[in-house]
Scaffold this active site. Structure first.
Site, PDB file in Angstrom:
ATOM      1  N   ASP A   1       0.770  -1.047   0.018  1.00 25.12           N
ATOM      2  CA  ASP A   1       0.145  -0.176   0.072  1.00 25.12           C
ATOM      3  C   ASP A   1       0.907   1.274   0.006  1.00 25.12           C
ATOM      4  OD1 ASP A   1       1.001  -0.246   2.445  1.00 25.12           O
ATOM      5  OD2 ASP A   1      -0.760  -0.853   3.381  1.00 25.12           O
TER       6      ASP A   1
ATOM      7  N   ASN B   1      -7.371  -2.845  14.392  1.00 25.00           N
ATOM      8  CA  ASN B   1      -8.721  -3.117  14.078  1.00 25.00           C
ATOM      9  C   ASN B   1      -8.912  -4.395  13.115  1.00 25.00           C
ATOM     10  OD1 ASN B   1      -7.932  -2.216  11.483  1.00 25.00           O
ATOM     11  ND2 ASN B   1      -9.341  -0.312  11.402  1.00 25.00           N
TER      12      ASN B   1
ATOM     13  N   HIS C   1      -7.347  -4.773  10.182  1.00 25.80           N
ATOM     14  CA  HIS C   1      -7.095  -4.515   8.670  1.00 25.80           C
ATOM     15  C   HIS C   1      -5.632  -5.295   8.220  1.00 25.80           C
ATOM     16  CE1 HIS C   1      -4.760  -0.514   9.224  1.00 25.80           C
ATOM     17  NE2 HIS C   1      -3.889  -1.485   9.246  1.00 25.80           N
TER      18      HIS C   1
ATOM     19  N   GLU D   1      -9.406  -1.827   5.356  1.00 26.94           N
ATOM     20  CA  GLU D   1     -10.154  -1.616   6.588  1.00 26.94           C
ATOM     21  C   GLU D   1     -11.487  -2.300   6.899  1.00 26.94           C
ATOM     22  OE1 GLU D   1      -8.528   0.003   8.363  1.00 26.94           O
ATOM     23  OE2 GLU D   1      -7.876   1.888   7.887  1.00 26.94           O
TER      24      GLU D   1
HETATM   25  C1  GLP Z   1      -0.375   0.165   8.637  1.00 24.78           C
HETATM   26  C2  GLP Z   1      -0.004  -0.745   7.264  1.00 24.78           C
HETATM   27  C3  GLP Z   1      -0.220  -2.373   7.613  1.00 24.78           C
HETATM   28  C4  GLP Z   1       0.216  -2.648   8.730  1.00 24.78           C
HETATM   29  C5  GLP Z   1      -0.309  -1.816   9.813  1.00 24.78           C
HETATM   30  C6  GLP Z   1       0.198  -2.229  11.388  1.00 24.78           C
HETATM   31  O1  GLP Z   1      -1.723   0.393   8.614  1.00 24.78           O
HETATM   32  N1  GLP Z   1      -0.777  -0.339   6.175  1.00 24.78           N
HETATM   33  O2  GLP Z   1       0.177  -3.051   6.769  1.00 24.78           O
HETATM   34  O3  GLP Z   1      -0.068  -3.907   9.090  1.00 24.78           O
HETATM   35  O4  GLP Z   1      -0.126  -0.563   9.682  1.00 24.78           O
HETATM   36  O5  GLP Z   1       1.286  -1.383  11.637  1.00 24.78           O
HETATM   37  P1  GLP Z   1       2.152  -1.828  12.910  1.00 24.78           P
HETATM   38  O6  GLP Z   1       3.005  -3.228  12.588  1.00 24.78           O
HETATM   39  O7  GLP Z   1       3.193  -0.805  13.107  1.00 24.78           O
HETATM   40  O8  GLP Z   1       1.206  -2.055  14.120  1.00 24.78           O
END
Ligand code: GLP
Length: 252
Positions: free
Chosen positions: A66, A135, A137, A142
């Site tokens: 993304d 959440n 995702h 989402e």
């Molecule tokens: C962002 C990314 C996700 C990732 C999420 C969790 O939203 N787009 O791909 O899994 O963050 O991030 P973290 O690992 O820092 O908790």
């Protein structure tokens, strides 16, 4: 779904890195799906150590999940920058083989289609590395994202904007509200998926993804339908799984 529980984030990352390294040993021209976020960082650091010890990823191709819409690619928190800094450079990937969705493209729909075509041209993703949002995702899919969703522009959930605000400390600079993300359907086409989650703040999302119903309300629950998913968790992220799944062991 296989679940591997380790005592801490560093050990979790090392275990996941070995899974990626063995896939690369089997196939030097591996097509890797790469995730941003803090969860996969210990994985990338362990993999970088293996690269310095001789693991060759120079023929691998990588596709990021993304990118924010509205951030210039050279912004330090754009996923173009994050992937270059945390993945491409330390893993000695060939920058020409590393792809990130064009979030700032004028025609985001065309950019999304081009990204899907690029993944298909590469032969699809062999191994997808994933994190998980608090959440539930995956990528930026989402709650409410359909199982067959494809690469597209999405609006970020308030929870995600709040979670990501830690990366955007300048109050003059708002946290992005939209992103271009691979869809759930795109992600599920990867032949193998490795998800890394660490910390107690991920425990609820992990329990719902693994043991809850398969539902768009928890996009990670769609992983239950995939034939080859391994979750690398630390004790804290596994703490709300039923006891048979959360013991430090490998579960089939
Ligand atoms: C962002 C990314 C996700 C990732 C999420 C969790 O939203 N787009 O791909 O899994 O963050 O991030 P973290 O690992 O820092 O908790």
């Amino acid at each position: 779904m296989r679940i591997i529980v380790s005592p801490d984030p560093v050990t979790t990352g090392a275990a996941a890195a070995h899974a990626v390294a063995s896939a690369a040993d089997d196939r030097p021209d591996l097509v890797l799906g790469v995730a941003t976020g803090s969860s996969p960082q210990p994985l990338y650091r362990s993999l970088a150590i293996l690269v310095r010890a001789g693991l060759d990823l120079s023929s691998a191709t990588a596709f990021a999940l993304d990118e924010y819409v509205g951030l210039a690619p050279d912004h330090p928190e754009s996923y173009h920058s994050v992937i270059a800094r945390e993945v491409t450079a330390p893993l000695h990937l060939d920058p020409a083989r590393v792809h990130v969705p064009e979030g700032p493209a004028a025609d985001a729909g065309a950019a999304a289609e081009a990204y899907e075509r690029a993944i298909a041209r590469a032969g699809g993703v062999d191994l997808q590395i994933l994190g998980i949002g608090t959440n539930g995702h995956i990528g930026f899919n989402e709650p409410g994202s359909a199982a067959d969703s494809r690469t597209r522009v999405v609006e970020l959930a308030p929870q995600t904007i709040a979670d990501n605000s830690r990366f955007f400390l300048d109050p003059a600079e708002p946290v992005p509200t939209h992103a271009l993300t691979q869809g759930v359907g795109t992600i599920l086409e990867a032949r193998r998926i490795v998800l890394v989650a660490t910390g107690g703040h991920k425990a609820d999302a992990i329990a719902r993804a693994v043991e809850g119903p398969v539902t768009a309300a928890v996009p990670a629950s769609f992983l239950q339908r995939h034939p080859d998913v391994t979750l690398f968790l630390d004790d804290a992220a596994a703490s709300r799984l039923s006891p048979a799944l959360s013991t430090p062991s490998v579960n089939a």
